[in-house]
Scaffold this motif. Sequence first.
Motif, mmCIF file in Angstrom:
data_model
loop_
_atom_site.group_PDB
_atom_site.id
_atom_site.type_symbol
_atom_site.label_atom_id
_atom_site.label_comp_id
_atom_site.label_asym_id
_atom_site.label_seq_id
_atom_site.Cartn_x
_atom_site.Cartn_y
_atom_site.Cartn_z
ATOM 1 N N TRP A 151 0.846 -1.207 0.000
ATOM 2 C CA TRP A 151 0.000 0.000 0.000
ATOM 3 C C TRP A 151 0.876 1.249 0.000
ATOM 4 C CZ3 TRP A 151 -0.544 4.317 3.031
ATOM 5 C CH2 TRP A 151 -1.692 5.096 2.823
ATOM 6 N N VAL A 152 1.943 1.227 0.773
ATOM 7 C CA VAL A 152 2.829 2.394 0.874
ATOM 8 C C VAL A 152 3.550 2.642 -0.445
ATOM 9 C CG1 VAL A 152 4.829 3.373 2.056
ATOM 10 C CG2 VAL A 152 3.128 2.082 3.350
ATOM 11 N N THR A 153 4.023 1.574 -1.082
ATOM 12 C CA THR A 153 4.802 1.723 -2.316
ATOM 13 C C THR A 153 3.933 1.810 -3.564
ATOM 14 O OG1 THR A 153 5.026 -0.696 -2.519
ATOM 15 C CG2 THR A 153 6.757 0.494 -1.315
ATOM 16 N N GLY A 154 2.641 1.522 -3.431
ATOM 17 C CA GLY A 154 1.773 1.467 -4.609
ATOM 18 C C GLY A 154 1.430 2.814 -5.205
ATOM 19 N N ASP A 155 1.635 3.901 -4.447
ATOM 20 C CA ASP A 155 1.286 5.235 -4.937
ATOM 21 C C ASP A 155 2.218 6.238 -4.276
ATOM 22 O OD1 ASP A 155 -0.064 7.886 -5.075
ATOM 23 O OD2 ASP A 155 -1.665 6.736 -6.031
ATOM 24 N N PRO A 156 2.800 7.162 -5.042
ATOM 25 C CA PRO A 156 3.718 8.146 -4.445
ATOM 26 C C PRO A 156 3.073 8.955 -3.319
ATOM 27 C CG PRO A 156 3.888 8.186 -6.842
ATOM 28 C CD PRO A 156 2.727 7.301 -6.512
ATOM 29 N N THR A 157 1.773 9.250 -3.437
ATOM 30 C CA THR A 157 1.118 10.019 -2.377
ATOM 31 C C THR A 157 1.045 9.224 -1.075
ATOM 32 O OG1 THR A 157 -1.066 9.253 -3.115
ATOM 33 C CG2 THR A 157 -0.252 11.320 -4.027
ATOM 34 N N HIS A 158 0.975 7.902 -1.164
ATOM 35 C CA HIS A 158 0.954 7.082 0.047
ATOM 36 C C HIS A 158 2.293 7.178 0.773
ATOM 37 C CE1 HIS A 158 -2.372 4.295 -1.779
ATOM 38 N NE2 HIS A 158 -2.746 5.554 -1.665
ATOM 39 N N GLY A 159 3.382 7.034 0.002
ATOM 40 C CA GLY A 159 4.707 7.127 0.604
ATOM 41 C C GLY A 159 4.949 8.492 1.226
ATOM 42 N N SER A 160 4.519 9.543 0.556
ATOM 43 C CA SER A 160 4.685 10.901 1.088
ATOM 44 C C SER A 160 3.883 11.083 2.370
ATOM 45 C CB SER A 160 4.238 11.934 0.045
ATOM 46 O OG SER A 160 5.017 11.834 -1.128
ATOM 47 N N TYR A 161 2.713 10.495 2.406
ATOM 48 C CA TYR A 161 1.863 10.605 3.597
ATOM 49 C C TYR A 161 2.524 9.920 4.793
ATOM 50 C CZ TYR A 161 -2.447 10.575 6.380
ATOM 51 O OH TYR A 161 -3.388 10.770 7.367
ATOM 52 N N VAL A 162 3.112 8.751 4.567
ATOM 53 C CA VAL A 162 3.792 8.034 5.653
ATOM 54 C C VAL A 162 5.055 8.782 6.067
ATOM 55 C CG1 VAL A 162 4.916 5.865 6.313
ATOM 56 C CG2 VAL A 162 2.835 5.825 4.945
ATOM 57 N N ASP A 163 5.764 9.367 5.113
ATOM 58 C CA ASP A 163 6.947 10.169 5.457
ATOM 59 C C ASP A 163 6.563 11.344 6.357
ATOM 60 O OD1 ASP A 163 8.806 8.636 4.096
ATOM 61 O OD2 ASP A 163 8.577 9.748 2.222
ATOM 62 N N ALA A 164 5.472 12.028 5.998
ATOM 63 C CA ALA A 164 5.015 13.148 6.817
ATOM 64 C C ALA A 164 4.597 12.670 8.207
ATOM 65 C CB ALA A 164 3.851 13.861 6.123
ATOM 66 N N TRP A 165 3.958 11.517 8.258
ATOM 67 C CA TRP A 165 3.564 10.954 9.558
ATOM 68 C C TRP A 165 4.785 10.642 10.418
ATOM 69 C CZ3 TRP A 165 5.087 6.252 11.430
ATOM 70 C CH2 TRP A 165 4.504 5.827 12.633
#
Length: 338
Positions: A151-165
Amino acid sequence: MFRYLSKSIVLLLFSVIILCVIYPGAVWVIGQVFFPFQANGSLVKAPDGTVVGSRLIAQPFTKDEYFQPRPSAASYDASASASSTYAASNYLLRNRVAGALGPIVKYKSGSKAGQLVAPDIEAWFQQDKFQGNPHIVAQWADLHNAVAQAWVTGDPTHGSYVDAWSKAHPDLVAKWIKDNPSTPQPKAPDLAVLFFENFSQDHPGMFPSAVTQTGADGKPQTFIQPVKEGSDIQSTFFDMWRQENPQADLQDVPGDLVMASGSGLDPDITLENAEFQLDRVAGKWADDTKRGAADVRKQIDQILQANASAPFGGLAGEKFVNVLEVNLELCKRYGVPK
């Protein structure tokens, strides 16, 4: 010695001329004269004359007005033809199939026969319990680490969201690093399970999903926000819902609706698959064109029947339709969807 060498050179030149000039030239001429469509890649043109693809290569269609091809492990990239290579025991395969079923599968019998299962999945998910234990999202991530990481790697926005978290929760990340000293600088996928565990605590009965809104400049912008309903929940948690509701009698779906082909580029789907999608396609076109749903459905079914064919001239196997050609017929009949 020179005589043998000269004969060898003559034979070499003769072979080069035959195999590299005459033979390919003859094949090219025959192809262009008798089979020009096939010889030039079976390219298909839109009503305005522009090339929109090849009838031999699948391409994605995401709008509800279109029939959709089989899933593709190659993301429909002709230069990367491949299957998923998932074994039957690999949960990633089960998760992908379950994800495809969640938004579309219906009840087969009972008081809800013919109705979608999706609303019940959402209502069950919002209770935030699985097998009697709270925090369903945390349980999902703990049980299926690879799926959470996907889920994290499937979309750049997901990875960015986890990075911000992770930047907003330095204490949790520091503790994770202490427990996992071999990864002193974790990336977003490494923190996937930790992220979902914390998200589940902060947002019970909700899941992070992409939400599109109109920005101040009038352009659409996509954000990740906690949601309690939608296709992400229907797809992601269908398998867990099914485990808690094994008695539910569900309709069967065509195998090629949820299973990828060996190449990932199969341009055809079975007629059964197309008919399974027919209600969605006809309903959307009826809304777009302001016509009666029954009439539109009948017209589109006629298009399917006219374009369906079986192998060996219909002598063997079941009927198939070419997704690109059928979708172009829909555009010719009803126009291009907005």
